[in-house]
Design a protein around this motif. Sequence first.
Motif, PDB file in Angstrom:
ATOM      1  N   UNK A  38      -3.926 -10.636  12.611  1.00 34.31           N
ATOM      2  CA  UNK A  38      -2.535 -10.369  12.995  1.00 34.31           C
ATOM      3  C   UNK A  38      -1.920  -9.331  12.066  1.00 34.31           C
ATOM      4  N   UNK A  39      -2.164  -9.486  10.781  1.00 35.40           N
ATOM      5  CA  UNK A  39      -1.634  -8.541   9.800  1.00 35.40           C
ATOM      6  C   UNK A  39      -2.202  -7.145  10.036  1.00 35.40           C
ATOM      7  N   UNK A  40      -3.499  -7.044  10.266  1.00 33.24           N
ATOM      8  CA  UNK A  40      -4.121  -5.736  10.526  1.00 33.24           C
ATOM      9  C   UNK A  40      -3.577  -5.111  11.803  1.00 33.24           C
ATOM     10  N   UNK A  41      -3.327  -5.913  12.822  1.00 34.72           N
ATOM     11  CA  UNK A  41      -2.734  -5.392  14.052  1.00 34.72           C
ATOM     12  C   UNK A  41      -1.343  -4.817  13.773  1.00 34.72           C
ATOM     13  N   UNK A  42      -0.584  -5.483  12.918  1.00 36.58           N
ATOM     14  CA  UNK A  42       0.760  -4.982  12.559  1.00 36.58           C
ATOM     15  C   UNK A  42       0.663  -3.683  11.756  1.00 36.58           C
ATOM     16  N   UNK A  43      -0.310  -3.597  10.866  1.00 33.08           N
ATOM     17  CA  UNK A  43      -0.510  -2.345  10.117  1.00 33.08           C
ATOM     18  C   UNK A  43      -0.867  -1.222  11.084  1.00 33.08           C
ATOM     19  N   UNK A  44      -1.749  -1.493  12.041  1.00 30.92           N
ATOM     20  CA  UNK A  44      -2.128  -0.471  13.027  1.00 30.92           C
ATOM     21  C   UNK A  44      -0.902  -0.002  13.804  1.00 30.92           C
ATOM     22  N   UNK A  45      -0.037  -0.932  14.183  1.00 35.57           N
ATOM     23  CA  UNK A  45       1.203  -0.564  14.876  1.00 35.57           C
ATOM     24  C   UNK A  45       2.113   0.292  14.010  1.00 35.57           C
ATOM     25  N   UNK A  46       2.205  -0.058  12.730  1.00 34.49           N
ATOM     26  CA  UNK A  46       3.003   0.735  11.797  1.00 34.49           C
ATOM     27  C   UNK A  46       2.447   2.149  11.678  1.00 34.49           C
ATOM     28  N   UNK A  47       1.138   2.260  11.512  1.00 33.97           N
ATOM     29  CA  UNK A  47       0.508   3.582  11.408  1.00 33.97           C
ATOM     30  C   UNK A  47       0.725   4.391  12.677  1.00 33.97           C
ATOM     31  N   UNK A  48       0.557   3.757  13.841  1.00 34.55           N
ATOM     32  CA  UNK A  48       0.764   4.468  15.099  1.00 34.55           C
ATOM     33  C   UNK A  48       2.208   4.938  15.217  1.00 34.55           C
ATOM     34  N   UNK A  49       3.147   4.113  14.785  1.00 37.17           N
ATOM     35  CA  UNK A  49       4.550   4.512  14.783  1.00 37.17           C
ATOM     36  C   UNK A  49       4.800   5.719  13.886  1.00 37.17           C
ATOM     37  N   UNK A  50       4.181   5.735  12.720  1.00 34.30           N
ATOM     38  CA  UNK A  50       4.316   6.887  11.813  1.00 34.30           C
ATOM     39  C   UNK A  50       3.732   8.142  12.442  1.00 34.30           C
ATOM     40  N   UNK A  51       2.590   7.997  13.119  1.00 31.51           N
ATOM     41  CA  UNK A  51       1.975   9.134  13.807  1.00 31.51           C
ATOM     42  C   UNK A  51       2.891   9.618  14.925  1.00 31.51           C
ATOM     43  N   UNK A  52       3.429   8.691  15.706  1.00 28.61           N
ATOM     44  CA  UNK A  52       4.307   9.052  16.826  1.00 28.61           C
ATOM     45  C   UNK A  52       5.564   9.793  16.363  1.00 28.61           C
ATOM     46  N   UNK A  62     -10.492   9.058  12.666  1.00 32.01           N
ATOM     47  CA  UNK A  62      -9.959   7.735  12.356  1.00 32.01           C
ATOM     48  C   UNK A  62      -8.833   7.359  13.304  1.00 32.01           C
ATOM     49  N   UNK A  63      -8.927   6.182  13.864  1.00 28.80           N
ATOM     50  CA  UNK A  63      -7.871   5.626  14.700  1.00 28.80           C
ATOM     51  C   UNK A  63      -7.003   4.700  13.849  1.00 28.80           C
ATOM     52  N   UNK A  64      -5.767   4.436  14.277  1.00 33.32           N
ATOM     53  CA  UNK A  64      -4.909   3.530  13.503  1.00 33.32           C
ATOM     54  C   UNK A  64      -5.547   2.165  13.240  1.00 33.32           C
ATOM     55  N   UNK A  65      -6.280   1.623  14.202  1.00 33.60           N
ATOM     56  CA  UNK A  65      -6.903   0.305  13.987  1.00 33.60           C
ATOM     57  C   UNK A  65      -7.941   0.357  12.867  1.00 33.60           C
ATOM     58  N   UNK A  66      -8.716   1.430  12.800  1.00 32.76           N
ATOM     59  CA  UNK A  66      -9.704   1.544  11.733  1.00 32.76           C
ATOM     60  C   UNK A  66      -9.024   1.746  10.383  1.00 32.76           C
ATOM     61  N   UNK A  67      -7.977   2.549  10.353  1.00 27.78           N
ATOM     62  CA  UNK A  67      -7.244   2.736   9.105  1.00 27.78           C
ATOM     63  C   UNK A  67      -6.629   1.406   8.653  1.00 27.78           C
ATOM     64  N   UNK A  68      -6.116   0.628   9.595  1.00 28.54           N
ATOM     65  CA  UNK A  68      -5.553  -0.679   9.257  1.00 28.54           C
ATOM     66  C   UNK A  68      -6.626  -1.579   8.643  1.00 28.54           C
ATOM     67  N   UNK A  69      -7.821  -1.547   9.209  1.00 26.70           N
ATOM     68  CA  UNK A  69      -8.927  -2.345   8.671  1.00 26.70           C
ATOM     69  C   UNK A  69      -9.254  -1.897   7.243  1.00 26.70           C
ATOM     70  N   UNK A  70      -9.327  -0.591   7.016  1.00 25.07           N
ATOM     71  CA  UNK A  70      -9.634  -0.078   5.678  1.00 25.07           C
ATOM     72  C   UNK A  70      -8.553  -0.475   4.676  1.00 25.07           C
ATOM     73  N   UNK A  71      -7.291  -0.354   5.076  1.00 22.76           N
ATOM     74  CA  UNK A  71      -6.194  -0.723   4.180  1.00 22.76           C
ATOM     75  C   UNK A  71      -6.222  -2.224   3.870  1.00 22.76           C
TER      76      UNK A  71
END
Length: 121
Positions: A38-52, A62-71
């Motif tokens: 759940x936390x990683x999904x929220x990070x991915x959403x945050x990253x996608x929002x920053x990209x948008x 790198x996709x937001x989901x992969x970056x979220x996993x790395x973070x």
Amino acid sequence: DVRYGMARRDLERSPHALEINREAFQRCRDIMSASAQTFQDRIAGLLQGLVNRDQLVLHPDFAPAEMAQLLADGARGVNQTLPLRPAATLLERYRRMCRAILYGCAGPSGASGKPDRRAVG
């Protein structure tokens, strides 16, 4: 820091921290895994929002989901560093880890064998 650091600072005050940690991992692995996802999904959403909003540009590999996993993996690593470091140092260590993952901390070396400073993010 919110996901990992706050709990670590609370746990550090207990003389039974190692036992509590071991029991939590043995008894609650399914809950911990669901919470991590759940936390990683929220990070991915945050990253996608920053990209948008054009506030962050991700490398095309790198996709937001992969970056979220790395973070998230990096944050767990910071939190569980061995030997253990004082929990008071976590906030700055999380910031440095995020900076290193998102912007880089090394680049290819130039012909001289020294780092090419232009390649460092």
